[in-house]
Write an enzyme that holds these catalytic residues in place. Sequence first.
Site, PDB file in Angstrom:
ATOM      1  N   LYS C  40      20.214  -1.168  24.861  1.00  0.00           N
ATOM      2  CA  LYS C  40      19.853  -1.731  26.169  1.00  0.00           C
ATOM      3  C   LYS C  40      18.688  -2.700  26.041  1.00  0.00           C
ATOM      4  N   GLY C  44      16.567  -3.241  16.556  1.00  0.00           N
ATOM      5  CA  GLY C  44      15.424  -2.753  15.775  1.00  0.00           C
ATOM      6  C   GLY C  44      14.722  -1.583  16.437  1.00  0.00           C
ATOM      7  N   CYS C  47      10.863   1.113  16.458  1.00  0.00           N
ATOM      8  CA  CYS C  47      10.217   0.885  15.169  1.00  0.00           C
ATOM      9  C   CYS C  47       9.873  -0.587  14.947  1.00  0.00           C
ATOM     10  N   GLY C 147      16.620   7.416  20.427  1.00  0.00           N
ATOM     11  CA  GLY C 147      15.184   7.430  20.161  1.00  0.00           C
ATOM     12  C   GLY C 147      14.322   8.093  21.212  1.00  0.00           C
ATOM     13  N   GLY C 182      -5.617  11.289  22.968  1.00  0.00           N
ATOM     14  CA  GLY C 182      -4.700  11.805  21.946  1.00  0.00           C
ATOM     15  C   GLY C 182      -5.032  11.232  20.580  1.00  0.00           C
ATOM     16  N   VAL C 271      -0.131  10.775  23.665  1.00  0.00           N
ATOM     17  CA  VAL C 271      -0.111  12.236  23.580  1.00  0.00           C
ATOM     18  C   VAL C 271       1.246  12.750  23.101  1.00  0.00           C
ATOM     19  N   HIS C 445      -2.663   1.833 -17.156  1.00  0.00           N
ATOM     20  CA  HIS C 445      -4.099   1.697 -16.940  1.00  0.00           C
ATOM     21  C   HIS C 445      -4.419   0.235 -16.709  1.00  0.00           C
TER      22      HIS C 445
HETATM   23  C1  LIG Z   1       3.069   2.796  17.813  1.00  0.00           C
HETATM   24  C2  LIG Z   1       4.059   3.490  16.948  1.00  0.00           C
HETATM   25  C3  LIG Z   1       3.911   3.452  15.572  1.00  0.00           C
HETATM   26  C4  LIG Z   1       4.826   4.062  14.737  1.00  0.00           C
HETATM   27  N1  LIG Z   1       4.646   3.995  13.388  1.00  0.00           N
HETATM   28  C5  LIG Z   1       5.530   4.595  12.567  1.00  0.00           C
HETATM   29  C6  LIG Z   1       5.384   4.508  11.157  1.00  0.00           C
HETATM   30  O1  LIG Z   1       4.469   3.883  10.640  1.00  0.00           O
HETATM   31  N2  LIG Z   1       6.310   5.122  10.377  1.00  0.00           N
HETATM   32  C7  LIG Z   1       7.357   5.813  10.926  1.00  0.00           C
HETATM   33  O2  LIG Z   1       8.150   6.336  10.164  1.00  0.00           O
HETATM   34  N3  LIG Z   1       7.523   5.908  12.240  1.00  0.00           N
HETATM   35  C8  LIG Z   1       6.640   5.313  13.080  1.00  0.00           C
HETATM   36  N4  LIG Z   1       6.820   5.407  14.435  1.00  0.00           N
HETATM   37  C9  LIG Z   1       7.955   6.193  14.940  1.00  0.00           C
HETATM   38  C10 LIG Z   1       9.253   5.402  14.858  1.00  0.00           C
HETATM   39  O3  LIG Z   1       9.119   4.210  15.594  1.00  0.00           O
HETATM   40  C11 LIG Z   1      10.417   6.234  15.360  1.00  0.00           C
HETATM   41  O4  LIG Z   1      10.473   7.452  14.667  1.00  0.00           O
HETATM   42  C12 LIG Z   1      11.727   5.504  15.170  1.00  0.00           C
HETATM   43  O5  LIG Z   1      11.721   4.277  15.846  1.00  0.00           O
HETATM   44  C13 LIG Z   1      12.889   6.353  15.647  1.00  0.00           C
HETATM   45  O6  LIG Z   1      14.075   5.662  15.424  1.00  0.00           O
HETATM   46  P1  LIG Z   1      15.366   5.922  16.305  1.00  0.00           P
HETATM   47  O7  LIG Z   1      16.431   5.070  15.708  1.00  0.00           O
HETATM   48  O8  LIG Z   1      15.613   7.368  16.431  1.00  0.00           O
HETATM   49  O9  LIG Z   1      15.027   5.408  17.779  1.00  0.00           O
HETATM   50  P2  LIG Z   1      14.273   4.163  18.398  1.00  0.00           P
HETATM   51  O10 LIG Z   1      13.630   3.327  17.403  1.00  0.00           O
HETATM   52  O11 LIG Z   1      13.461   4.732  19.492  1.00  0.00           O
HETATM   53  O12 LIG Z   1      15.462   3.296  19.001  1.00  0.00           O
HETATM   54  C14 LIG Z   1      16.251   3.762  20.039  1.00  0.00           C
HETATM   55  C15 LIG Z   1      16.992   2.599  20.648  1.00  0.00           C
HETATM   56  O13 LIG Z   1      17.927   3.105  21.557  1.00  0.00           O
HETATM   57  C16 LIG Z   1      17.976   2.281  22.691  1.00  0.00           C
HETATM   58  N5  LIG Z   1      18.469   3.095  23.823  1.00  0.00           N
HETATM   59  C17 LIG Z   1      17.904   4.184  24.367  1.00  0.00           C
HETATM   60  N6  LIG Z   1      18.693   4.683  25.353  1.00  0.00           N
HETATM   61  C18 LIG Z   1      19.776   3.885  25.411  1.00  0.00           C
HETATM   62  C19 LIG Z   1      20.950   3.870  26.205  1.00  0.00           C
HETATM   63  N7  LIG Z   1      21.187   4.799  27.131  1.00  0.00           N
HETATM   64  N8  LIG Z   1      21.851   2.879  26.018  1.00  0.00           N
HETATM   65  C20 LIG Z   1      21.647   1.924  25.072  1.00  0.00           C
HETATM   66  N9  LIG Z   1      20.561   1.910  24.305  1.00  0.00           N
HETATM   67  C21 LIG Z   1      19.644   2.881  24.457  1.00  0.00           C
HETATM   68  C22 LIG Z   1      16.564   1.829  22.867  1.00  0.00           C
HETATM   69  O14 LIG Z   1      16.521   0.600  23.579  1.00  0.00           O
HETATM   70  C23 LIG Z   1      16.102   1.669  21.428  1.00  0.00           C
HETATM   71  O15 LIG Z   1      16.282   0.353  20.964  1.00  0.00           O
HETATM   72  C24 LIG Z   1       5.923   4.777  15.294  1.00  0.00           C
HETATM   73  C25 LIG Z   1       6.079   4.824  16.675  1.00  0.00           C
HETATM   74  C26 LIG Z   1       5.178   4.192  17.500  1.00  0.00           C
HETATM   75  C27 LIG Z   1       5.370   4.261  18.967  1.00  0.00           C
HETATM   76  C1  LIG Z   2      -9.487  -9.002 -21.480  1.00  0.00           C
HETATM   77  C2  LIG Z   2      -8.665  -7.800 -21.750  1.00  0.00           C
HETATM   78  C3  LIG Z   2      -7.976  -7.199 -20.713  1.00  0.00           C
HETATM   79  C4  LIG Z   2      -7.203  -6.070 -20.956  1.00  0.00           C
HETATM   80  N1  LIG Z   2      -6.552  -5.492 -19.903  1.00  0.00           N
HETATM   81  C5  LIG Z   2      -5.800  -4.376 -20.124  1.00  0.00           C
HETATM   82  C6  LIG Z   2      -5.136  -3.745 -19.048  1.00  0.00           C
HETATM   83  O1  LIG Z   2      -5.204  -4.161 -17.891  1.00  0.00           O
HETATM   84  N2  LIG Z   2      -4.410  -2.633 -19.317  1.00  0.00           N
HETATM   85  C7  LIG Z   2      -4.300  -2.125 -20.580  1.00  0.00           C
HETATM   86  O2  LIG Z   2      -3.633  -1.119 -20.768  1.00  0.00           O
HETATM   87  N3  LIG Z   2      -4.929  -2.703 -21.619  1.00  0.00           N
HETATM   88  C8  LIG Z   2      -5.674  -3.816 -21.419  1.00  0.00           C
HETATM   89  N4  LIG Z   2      -6.316  -4.398 -22.480  1.00  0.00           N
HETATM   90  C9  LIG Z   2      -6.130  -3.798 -23.813  1.00  0.00           C
HETATM   91  C10 LIG Z   2      -7.019  -2.566 -23.980  1.00  0.00           C
HETATM   92  O3  LIG Z   2      -8.353  -2.931 -23.775  1.00  0.00           O
HETATM   93  C11 LIG Z   2      -6.805  -1.968 -25.359  1.00  0.00           C
HETATM   94  O4  LIG Z   2      -5.449  -1.688 -25.555  1.00  0.00           O
HETATM   95  C12 LIG Z   2      -7.593  -0.674 -25.507  1.00  0.00           C
HETATM   96  O5  LIG Z   2      -8.966  -0.887 -25.309  1.00  0.00           O
HETATM   97  C13 LIG Z   2      -7.346  -0.049 -26.900  1.00  0.00           C
HETATM   98  O6  LIG Z   2      -8.070   1.131 -26.982  1.00  0.00           O
HETATM   99  P1  LIG Z   2      -8.571   1.720 -28.385  1.00  0.00           P
HETATM  100  O7  LIG Z   2      -9.169   3.029 -28.051  1.00  0.00           O
HETATM  101  O8  LIG Z   2      -7.464   1.661 -29.340  1.00  0.00           O
HETATM  102  O9  LIG Z   2      -9.675   0.706 -28.919  1.00  0.00           O
HETATM  103  P2  LIG Z   2     -10.866  -0.072 -28.297  1.00  0.00           P
HETATM  104  O10 LIG Z   2     -10.926   0.012 -26.827  1.00  0.00           O
HETATM  105  O11 LIG Z   2     -10.786  -1.429 -28.903  1.00  0.00           O
HETATM  106  O12 LIG Z   2     -12.121   0.713 -28.826  1.00  0.00           O
HETATM  107  C14 LIG Z   2     -12.444   0.726 -30.184  1.00  0.00           C
HETATM  108  C15 LIG Z   2     -13.852   1.160 -30.348  1.00  0.00           C
HETATM  109  O13 LIG Z   2     -14.083   1.405 -31.713  1.00  0.00           O
HETATM  110  C16 LIG Z   2     -15.358   0.931 -32.069  1.00  0.00           C
HETATM  111  N5  LIG Z   2     -15.353   0.654 -33.515  1.00  0.00           N
HETATM  112  C17 LIG Z   2     -14.602  -0.247 -34.192  1.00  0.00           C
HETATM  113  N6  LIG Z   2     -14.848  -0.160 -35.506  1.00  0.00           N
HETATM  114  C18 LIG Z   2     -15.778   0.807 -35.685  1.00  0.00           C
HETATM  115  C19 LIG Z   2     -16.423   1.357 -36.800  1.00  0.00           C
HETATM  116  N7  LIG Z   2     -16.182   0.955 -38.029  1.00  0.00           N
HETATM  117  N8  LIG Z   2     -17.324   2.337 -36.606  1.00  0.00           N
HETATM  118  C20 LIG Z   2     -17.588   2.774 -35.355  1.00  0.00           C
HETATM  119  N9  LIG Z   2     -17.014   2.288 -34.271  1.00  0.00           N
HETATM  120  C21 LIG Z   2     -16.100   1.317 -34.426  1.00  0.00           C
HETATM  121  C22 LIG Z   2     -15.560  -0.294 -31.205  1.00  0.00           C
HETATM  122  O14 LIG Z   2     -16.932  -0.552 -31.018  1.00  0.00           O
HETATM  123  C23 LIG Z   2     -14.852   0.109 -29.921  1.00  0.00           C
HETATM  124  O15 LIG Z   2     -15.746   0.649 -28.983  1.00  0.00           O
HETATM  125  C24 LIG Z   2      -7.114  -5.523 -22.257  1.00  0.00           C
HETATM  126  C25 LIG Z   2      -7.812  -6.130 -23.304  1.00  0.00           C
HETATM  127  C26 LIG Z   2      -8.578  -7.240 -23.069  1.00  0.00           C
HETATM  128  C27 LIG Z   2      -9.307  -7.858 -24.181  1.00  0.00           C
END
Ligand SMILES: Cc1cc2nc3c(=O)[nH]c(=O)nc-3n(C[C@H](O)[C@H](O)[C@H](O)COP(=O)(O)OP(=O)(O)OC[C@H]3O[C@@H](n4cnc5c(N)ncnc54)[C@H](O)[C@@H]3O)c2cc1C
Ligand SMILES: Cc1cc2nc3c(=O)[nH]c(=O)nc-3n(C[C@H](O)[C@H](O)[C@H](O)COP(=O)(O)OP(=O)(O)OC[C@H]3O[C@@H](n4cnc5c(N)ncnc54)[C@H](O)[C@@H]3O)c2cc1C
Lengths: 59, 469, 469
Positions: C40, C44, C47, C147, C182, C271, C445
């Site tokens: 009606k 959508g 929701c 709904g 509420g 509520v 990580h």
């Molecule tokens: C502000 C707000 C935020 C929300 N946020 C979330 C959220 O983040 N996550 C979540 O999961 N849920 C959320 N909800 C709940 C979610 O919107 C409902 O659970 C969901 O819409 C239910 O789906 P439904 O299909 O059962 O009914 P509805 O979405 O209510 O749809 C029912 C439809 O039936 C139609 N209808 C009703 N009677 C008749 C009729 N006699 N003839 C023809 N058509 C009719 C209506 O016009 C409507 O379009 C939120 C609700 C509100 C109010």
């Molecule tokens: C810019 C950058 C961004 C990165 N981003 C990511 C990411 O987002 N995700 C990810 O998974 N990996 C990332 N990496 C890779 C990650 O840093 C390495 O895979 C990880 O650090 C390896 O761990 P490790 O324990 O083998 O050695 P390392 O972290 O290299 O540690 C080795 C340690 O041994 C010490 N050491 C070395 N030789 C000796 C010695 N002879 N005596 C005593 N101490 C010694 C060093 O001082 C050092 O502290 C990134 C690397 C760089 C450079």
Amino acid sequence: QPQGVSSREILAAPSVRKFARESGVFLGNVIPTGPNGKILREDVERFLAGADHAQSESH
Amino acid sequence: MVVGELTEEVDVLVIGAGPGGYVAAIRAAQLGKTVTVVDKADLGGVCLNRGCIPSKALISAAHHYEAASASPYPGIETTAKLDYTKVQAWKQSVVDKMTGGVKTLLKGNKVNVIQGEVFFSKPDEARVMTETEGHSYRFNHCIIATGSRPIELRSIPFSKRVISSDEALSLDQVPESLIVIGGGYIGIELGQTFAKFGANVTILEGTDSILPLFEPQLSRLVQRNLKKYNVNVVTKAMAKSVEEDETGVTLTYALGEETHTVRASFVLVTVGRRPNTEELGLDTIGVKLTDKGLIDVDEKCRTNIPNIYAIGDIVPGAALAHKASYEGKVAAEVIAGHESAVDYRCIPAVVFSDPEIATVGLSETDAKAENRDVSVGRFPYAANGRAVALNADEGFVKLIADKQSGLLLGAQVIGTEASNLIAELALAIELGATLEDVALTIHAHPTLGEMVMESAEVALGSPIHVVVR
Amino acid sequence: MVVGELTEEVDVLVIGAGPGGYVAAIRAAQLGKTVTVVDKADLGGVCLNRGCIPSKALISAAHHYEAASASPYPGIETTAKLDYTKVQAWKQSVVDKMTGGVKTLLKGNKVNVIQGEVFFSKPDEARVMTETEGHSYRFNHCIIATGSRPIELRSIPFSKRVISSDEALSLDQVPESLIVIGGGYIGIELGQTFAKFGANVTILEGTDSILPLFEPQLSRLVQRNLKKYNVNVVTKAMAKSVEEDETGVTLTYALGEETHTVRASFVLVTVGRRPNTEELGLDTIGVKLTDKGLIDVDEKCRTNIPNIYAIGDIVPGAALAHKASYEGKVAAEVIAGHESAVDYRCIPAVVFSDPEIATVGLSETDAKAENRDVSVGRFPYAANGRAVALNADEGFVKLIADKQSGLLLGAQVIGTEASNLIAELALAIELGATLEDVALTIHAHPTLGEMVMESAEVALGSPIHVVVR
Ligand SMILES: Cc1cc2nc3c(=O)[nH]c(=O)nc-3n(C[C@H](O)[C@H](O)[C@H](O)COP(=O)(O)OP(=O)(O)OC[C@H]3O[C@@H](n4cnc5c(N)ncnc54)[C@H](O)[C@@H]3O)c2cc1C
Ligand SMILES: Cc1cc2nc3c(=O)[nH]c(=O)nc-3n(C[C@H](O)[C@H](O)[C@H](O)COP(=O)(O)OP(=O)(O)OC[C@H]3O[C@@H](n4cnc5c(N)ncnc54)[C@H](O)[C@@H]3O)c2cc1C
């Protein structure tokens, strides 16, 4: 450096793999009962029970 | 060894306190071991001091600066003024908070921390050199976690204005202009960040695309975003030589047959990282290396020398912090007598570019290369209510599954919060989930996670929010 | 029926085009059915037009406005100016984009769309009243998805200045002051949003805490945030009566024995919501209702009348969009002859408050009430590198698992991006994952998802990044 799924074709959850390792069970010997040939914890347990059984029999 | 010097006995010696070493030390201590960790520099390693953490702090500050410089929201007019010195100080405070945390954690777990550089003298003995003295330690177990350092180009050596990521993260000003050599993830993250802060950035990449390890669909969106900041991306470019003067550097590079020059305040070299294996005395004790200079280990992180383990960037595999930490736990647990092993199906990888990229497992390209029969499902951010309401409707989620079984094999996400969406997909792969498992799991509305569910439905052939032709 | 009027034959008739109805219509069409959907009002439903989507658009605009008004980043000084009329226009453009999408999807799936109000005349016949005429439709299957609507307080009836969420989302100005009756999720989301936009907000809640359906640990953090905007939260308050004049409303409420008054430009009543069951003619055809006025359905979404199904807010369970859509798919699939059923282990719920709250499955309170032996793991945002680098280190992740088996039973997340972190946890519960599964899955990580892994480790007793006492 995306890492591919390991070549290990045996399917089992990490905890089950751990359990098998700790129990000294090679997963390749276990008969899977999970979907897609997945090995479940129960499968490992069943294998262990069987193995124990076989062992005590051989005594 | 100095005559009469005492050799201290330690149980577990961890060399390096990065995300590999400090995590190993904590886990070993938790399992009842007496642990000593030695680092020649700062606790937290590269990751916390010169890698992941400071880069992500600058990235998030740059994002905020950009969003406030040109508000994406109609009706909200904003301005932004940058004081980069203060941003640097804040970045440092983030680093200090995290490294301080590591210190507390080590202490809380009763790990003995020593600052010094370690060299192996015997297969069960290491020498630790502090600034003033040397000490020898006999260990029962040792974990090598010495990480990696930036690769230097022979023809373009590091200098005042030719810098690595180490210095780039600590510049006290935004350079007026910057040339980045190497368009891998570190070069892109840093180049894009400085561009957002107002630098005039050129990126030289040797292959035919930035982020060459990722699929073109992904790198293309980043490339498009770089245009917004007038970043000049030159692919198939080979940096040749550099001339430095008081005010800047002039870089010469080859583009096919042609030679070009470009001038900037700084050159940032991000062409890869080299494992810290050379100066440890590994040859003295006979630790076996791979042909790439990495330490050879088995699935229990053991080297060929009994009781010496190695983890993180110095062993084969992705050079990522979370891989280092995972291996750190495994090594510690093996030392403590547990049946642990490196035994994962997948490792997620994230690029904190704009838009963010996150991948895990097999890509479509991998699948093709392996001649695998796969189902692919792709769902756009533009069709997700949350993304549109966040003003961030660029990107997509893509799932790759085994055609026959529906088993999830891989996923790629590009777009806002990709770094957080990938977690569900990694867990799905580890658990052996199918497309149906993902599609039948209720995902909250309106959230970005709905795209994961919907891309599974796309792969299954009956998506709700895109029309199938 | 008018003599001689034709009764059209339709296969599947869907009443209501909200996230329940339009999803059901698309899925039924995908499965080969000929589908007519009648609404009606606007495609959508609540929701997309007056619920999830417009509220989240305003919330994200308010977040941006706030972040730019007072930059959380040292070194980035920002200012923000608000033109709320334009924000409203943007919000409407978001709504239009999403509802336009629904229109396209329905068309693309060849669903016949009619605007009109539906009443049942017989168990297999409905009358649709459009503005100008009425038509009768005989259906083979019908899905009721009408709904819900805002509940009106008898003593405080809706008027120009006493409004529901419908009007609150469309105000053309930010009210100078606002009283929210509420403190449930809708009241909090809207109250907090208007407070961020500069309104002087009072929230009256009848129970002893805002967000009473959530654990105190969660609501407390939201309550603390509300203080930042000087929101006056009054709990145990019962709104009694209202007096409205040209410039505002004066509301009288009871607080224990005392009576107070408070004045504001508008009163927003949130509520609860009432199912749209009364005017459908359900009694004519004998559809069975529950004692709460909801339609009674089985696990296949069937009512007691053959071939009439009901889904969404008009049936028991959480009144959430994703539940409506899930049930919509089930009903459509059952009609198409599939063995579908409502068969989920959990439904996530998200509050888009600041900080965000997301929950799924069992809470610790639930577990205690059921006398269940559980392991609990909690990990703070403050110990997560990504959160600190995002300047968003408030909040925590909490997991609840069965003590003996380690099976994950529930999770609560409060903090930035909680809405996206919950997806992994819902999947984990659906797949029967244990704490170990989650802890052994490598999380990238530095990402917020690491907190999920670490809270699992906390529950298991050996976390890396918090010290166990
Ligand atoms: C502000 C707000 C935020 C929300 N946020 C979330 C959220 O983040 N996550 C979540 O999961 N849920 C959320 N909800 C709940 C979610 O919107 C409902 O659970 C969901 O819409 C239910 O789906 P439904 O299909 O059962 O009914 P509805 O979405 O209510 O749809 C029912 C439809 O039936 C139609 N209808 C009703 N009677 C008749 C009729 N006699 N003839 C023809 N058509 C009719 C209506 O016009 C409507 O379009 C939120 C609700 C509100 C109010
Ligand atoms: C810019 C950058 C961004 C990165 N981003 C990511 C990411 O987002 N995700 C990810 O998974 N990996 C990332 N990496 C890779 C990650 O840093 C390495 O895979 C990880 O650090 C390896 O761990 P490790 O324990 O083998 O050695 P390392 O972290 O290299 O540690 C080795 C340690 O041994 C010490 N050491 C070395 N030789 C000796 C010695 N002879 N005596 C005593 N101490 C010694 C060093 O001082 C050092 O502290 C990134 C690397 C760089 C450079």
